[in-house]
Scaffold this motif. Structure first.
Motif, PDB file in Angstrom:
ATOM      1  N   ARG A 164       0.885  -1.207   0.001  1.00 28.86           N
ATOM      2  CA  ARG A 164       0.061  -0.250   0.012  1.00 28.86           C
ATOM      3  C   ARG A 164       1.084   1.175  -0.072  1.00 28.86           C
ATOM      4  O   ARG A 164       0.726   2.178   0.929  1.00 28.86           O
ATOM      5  N   PRO A 165       1.647   1.597  -1.039  1.00 29.31           N
ATOM      6  CA  PRO A 165       2.611   2.645  -1.022  1.00 29.31           C
ATOM      7  C   PRO A 165       1.867   4.064  -0.824  1.00 29.31           C
ATOM      8  O   PRO A 165       2.345   5.051  -0.111  1.00 29.31           O
ATOM      9  N   THR A 166       0.809   4.084  -1.463  1.00 32.16           N
ATOM     10  CA  THR A 166       0.157   5.688  -1.421  1.00 32.16           C
ATOM     11  C   THR A 166      -0.258   5.594  -0.117  1.00 32.16           C
ATOM     12  O   THR A 166      -0.151   6.641   0.343  1.00 32.16           O
ATOM     13  N   GLU A 167      -1.069   4.755   0.358  1.00 32.34           N
ATOM     14  CA  GLU A 167      -1.653   4.930   1.650  1.00 32.34           C
ATOM     15  C   GLU A 167      -0.566   5.140   2.711  1.00 32.34           C
ATOM     16  O   GLU A 167      -1.185   6.010   3.656  1.00 32.34           O
ATOM     17  N   VAL A 168       0.397   4.407   2.754  1.00 32.72           N
ATOM     18  CA  VAL A 168       1.563   4.521   3.703  1.00 32.72           C
ATOM     19  C   VAL A 168       2.198   6.087   3.638  1.00 32.72           C
ATOM     20  O   VAL A 168       2.363   6.619   4.635  1.00 32.72           O
ATOM     21  N   TRP A 169       2.271   6.487   2.618  1.00 32.20           N
ATOM     22  CA  TRP A 169       2.739   7.911   2.197  1.00 32.20           C
ATOM     23  C   TRP A 169       1.994   8.878   2.717  1.00 32.20           C
ATOM     24  O   TRP A 169       2.346   9.857   3.561  1.00 32.20           O
ATOM     25  N   GLN A 170       0.677   8.690   2.489  1.00 29.89           N
ATOM     26  CA  GLN A 170      -0.371   9.702   3.014  1.00 29.89           C
ATOM     27  C   GLN A 170      -0.484   9.753   4.355  1.00 29.89           C
ATOM     28  O   GLN A 170      -0.376  10.839   4.980  1.00 29.89           O
ATOM     29  N   GLU A 171      -0.409   8.557   4.992  1.00 33.49           N
ATOM     30  CA  GLU A 171      -0.348   8.613   6.584  1.00 33.49           C
ATOM     31  C   GLU A 171       1.057   9.047   7.131  1.00 33.49           C
ATOM     32  O   GLU A 171       0.827   9.938   8.121  1.00 33.49           O
ATOM     33  N   VAL A 172       2.130   9.039   6.581  1.00 33.46           N
ATOM     34  CA  VAL A 172       3.471   9.646   6.917  1.00 33.46           C
ATOM     35  C   VAL A 172       3.193  11.067   6.708  1.00 33.46           C
ATOM     36  O   VAL A 172       3.731  11.829   7.457  1.00 33.46           O
ATOM     37  N   HIS A 173       2.776  11.599   5.550  1.00 31.22           N
ATOM     38  CA  HIS A 173       2.714  12.955   5.086  1.00 31.22           C
ATOM     39  C   HIS A 173       1.983  13.520   6.096  1.00 31.22           C
ATOM     40  O   HIS A 173       1.915  14.703   6.625  1.00 31.22           O
ATOM     41  N   ARG A 174       0.633  13.161   6.403  1.00 28.82           N
ATOM     42  CA  ARG A 174      -0.376  13.813   7.428  1.00 28.82           C
ATOM     43  C   ARG A 174       0.101  13.723   8.872  1.00 28.82           C
ATOM     44  O   ARG A 174      -0.066  15.051   9.365  1.00 28.82           O
ATOM     45  N   SER A 175       1.021  12.819   9.173  1.00 26.46           N
ATOM     46  CA  SER A 175       1.596  13.074  10.505  1.00 26.46           C
ATOM     47  C   SER A 175       2.811  14.015  10.664  1.00 26.46           C
ATOM     48  O   SER A 175       2.895  14.841  11.534  1.00 26.46           O
ATOM     49  N   LEU A 176       3.613  13.919   9.404  1.00 26.12           N
ATOM     50  CA  LEU A 176       4.573  15.069   9.578  1.00 26.12           C
ATOM     51  C   LEU A 176       4.218  16.330   9.668  1.00 26.12           C
ATOM     52  O   LEU A 176       4.571  17.227  10.069  1.00 26.12           O
ATOM     53  N   ARG A 177       3.006  16.667   8.751  1.00 24.17           N
ATOM     54  CA  ARG A 177       2.164  18.054   8.612  1.00 24.17           C
ATOM     55  C   ARG A 177       1.819  18.639   9.948  1.00 24.17           C
ATOM     56  O   ARG A 177       2.098  19.593  10.120  1.00 24.17           O
ATOM     57  N   TYR A 178       1.460  17.463  10.640  1.00 23.13           N
ATOM     58  CA  TYR A 178       0.856  17.980  12.002  1.00 23.13           C
ATOM     59  C   TYR A 178       2.019  18.132  13.017  1.00 23.13           C
ATOM     60  O   TYR A 178       2.102  19.162  13.932  1.00 23.13           O
ATOM     61  N   SER A 179       3.054  17.456  12.691  1.00 25.83           N
ATOM     62  CA  SER A 179       4.171  17.541  13.614  1.00 25.83           C
ATOM     63  C   SER A 179       4.862  19.063  13.284  1.00 25.83           C
ATOM     64  O   SER A 179       5.133  19.667  14.517  1.00 25.83           O
ATOM     65  N   VAL A 180       4.849  19.407  12.172  1.00 29.50           N
ATOM     66  CA  VAL A 180       5.401  20.760  11.567  1.00 29.50           C
ATOM     67  C   VAL A 180       4.374  22.102  12.158  1.00 29.50           C
ATOM     68  O   VAL A 180       4.823  22.840  12.733  1.00 29.50           O
ATOM     69  N   THR A 181       3.226  21.808  11.600  1.00 33.00           N
ATOM     70  CA  THR A 181       2.334  22.841  11.974  1.00 33.00           C
ATOM     71  C   THR A 181       1.982  23.160  13.640  1.00 33.00           C
ATOM     72  O   THR A 181       1.787  24.277  13.958  1.00 33.00           O
TER      73      THR A 181
END
Length: 422
Positions: free
Chosen positions: A73-90
């Motif tokens: 599930r490469p797309t699903e994992v990428w989106q999950e990681v992206h969402r988590s990082l976005r909240y970490s930075v914001t």
């Protein structure tokens, strides 16, 4: 804090020594440090897709537990990681406004990963890798822009890592809650499947699924133990494969007997089961006859119920196959009571002590295979005394103890009196 990831810009500039601040200068330093943090965080937001790629690559390299899911599930994992990082930075820019949303995201990720069986250690490692990557990115951005601001960035390092630790705690709690919920669902499903097998409500088309979930062969040999009593749990022979289910006032144990080709077959295994069953004091157990296949389990449960009804009130174990006459009696209590009244009713006119003496003599004589000599030895009287008492029984009941039919009637009537209290 040791570097978890390699720097993309080479060695960092050496951070100057931090000298103690006067109390009045603290608030000014805080404001300057936050400003430096915000400038670096805004730069990280612009680099977020590339940071996500790097973190997914790190997870693929460092966490075997993630590797399969990334491949599937490469797309699903990428989106999950992206969402988590976005909240970490914001969260570095707007900690109050994004706190709840960041928590919800971490909780949702933890729930999905728990349901898919990812180990908690691997999940926490992923969050810490993400935190380390964010911190490393902040350090690199500040070092690239103005190395002198490193002193200010280090001033807020505790806040950054407190955020990472906070979310690791949120993730661990959510993961364990999901595990408990999954365990409850699994146990409830096992309970419902076991109940449906025992009561016969399982459809034939459901049996393959039930066999797979319960880990039982569809065509194996089975027996059911029905237990009554509130003095604890019985001990079964080591290695016995069982499923337990508690019904109203009765506990059922479904037992897999094994291969019918074994020495003695399932009947021998059933006898060994009865011999190895250890009951708490006062408990009662009825063990039904062996049956073949999961489709016959409801019949095995009914047989176990019958065996339990034939069990003495004082406790003990009854194997149905060894007590079939008693099983006949308890299977039709109305007819059994009628037979007991017809055969033994005439004895009611006697004095209770005299009546009990005759019945005890009759029972012992039958238990000693019709030997007046051995019956007398057990009753501490002469054999002729036994014979005289038996003749009185014949006269009062109108039965002849030498006739097979009469003897069967008397045996069943005695069983009804013993089991049904007649």
């Amino acid at each position: 804090m040791p570097h978890v990831l390699r720097s993309r810009v080479g060695p960092l500039h050496e951070v100057p020594a931090i000298t103690p601040l006067a109390p009045g200068a603290r608030s000014l330093l805080d404001a300057d440090a936050v400003a430096v943090l915000h400038r670096a965080a805004r730069a990280l937001l612009r680099d977020l897709p590339a940071m996500t790629d790097r973190l997914v690559a790190e997870l693929r390299e460092q966490e075997p537990a993630y590797r399969t899911d990334i491949a599937a599930r490469p797309t699903e994992v990428w989106q999950e990681v992206h969402r988590s990082l976005r909240y970490s930075v914001t969260s570095l820019l707007q900690p109050t406004e994004t706190r709840e949303a960041a928590h919800r995201t971490s909780i949702q990720i933890a729930g999905v990963r728990a349901e898919r069986g990812l180990p908690l250690d691997a999940l926490l490692h992923a969050f810490r890798l993400g935190g380390a990557m964010v911190w490393q990115g902040l350090v690199e951005e500040v070092a690239r822009g103005n190395p002198d601001d490193m002193r200010l960035l280090i001033h807020v390092a505790t806040d950054v890592w407190n955020f990472v630790d906070e979310h690791c705690g949120v993730v661990a709690d959510a993961y364990r809650r999901t595990e408990r919920r999954m365990a409850w669902r699994h146990e409830n499903r096992l309970r419902l499947l076991t109940a449906s097998l025992l009561d016969g409500s399982a459809r034939l088309t459901d049996l393959p699924t039930a066999a797979d979930v319960l880990g039982l062969p569809e065509d194996g040999w089975y027996a059911v133990i029905a237990l009554a009593g509130e003095n604890g749990t019985p001990a079964l022979p080591p290695g016995t494969r069982t499923l337990r289910h508690t019904g109203p006032g009765v506990q059922y144990i479904l037992v897999l007997l094994g291969d019918s080709a074994a020495d003695g077959g399932p009947a021998a295994e059933l006898s060994a089961l009865g011999a190895g069953l250890a009951l708490p004091t006062g408990a009662r157990a009825g063990i039904g006859s062996p049956v073949e296949g999961l489709t016959a389990v409801p019949c095995a449960r009914r047989l176990a119920d019958t065996a339990l009804r034939a069990c003495p009130r004082s406790g003990g174990i009854v194997l149905l196959d060894e007590r079939l006459p008693d099983a006949l009696v308890v299977s039709s209590p109305e007819l059994a009571e009628a037979l007991a009244e017809r055969v033994l009713g005439p004895l009611r006119s006697l004095d209770p002590a005299d009546r009990d003496l005759l019945i005890d003599t009759l029972v012992v004589w039958m238990e000693t295979d019709g030997s007046a000599q051995r019956a007398g030895a057990r009753l501490y009287c002469h054999r002729n005394t036994v014979l005289n008492r038996l003749r009185r029984v014949e006269q009062l009941t109108g039965r002849n103890l030498t006739r097979v039919g009469d003897l069967v009637e008397i045996s069943l009537a005695l069983g009804a009196r013993r089991l049904l209290g007649g």
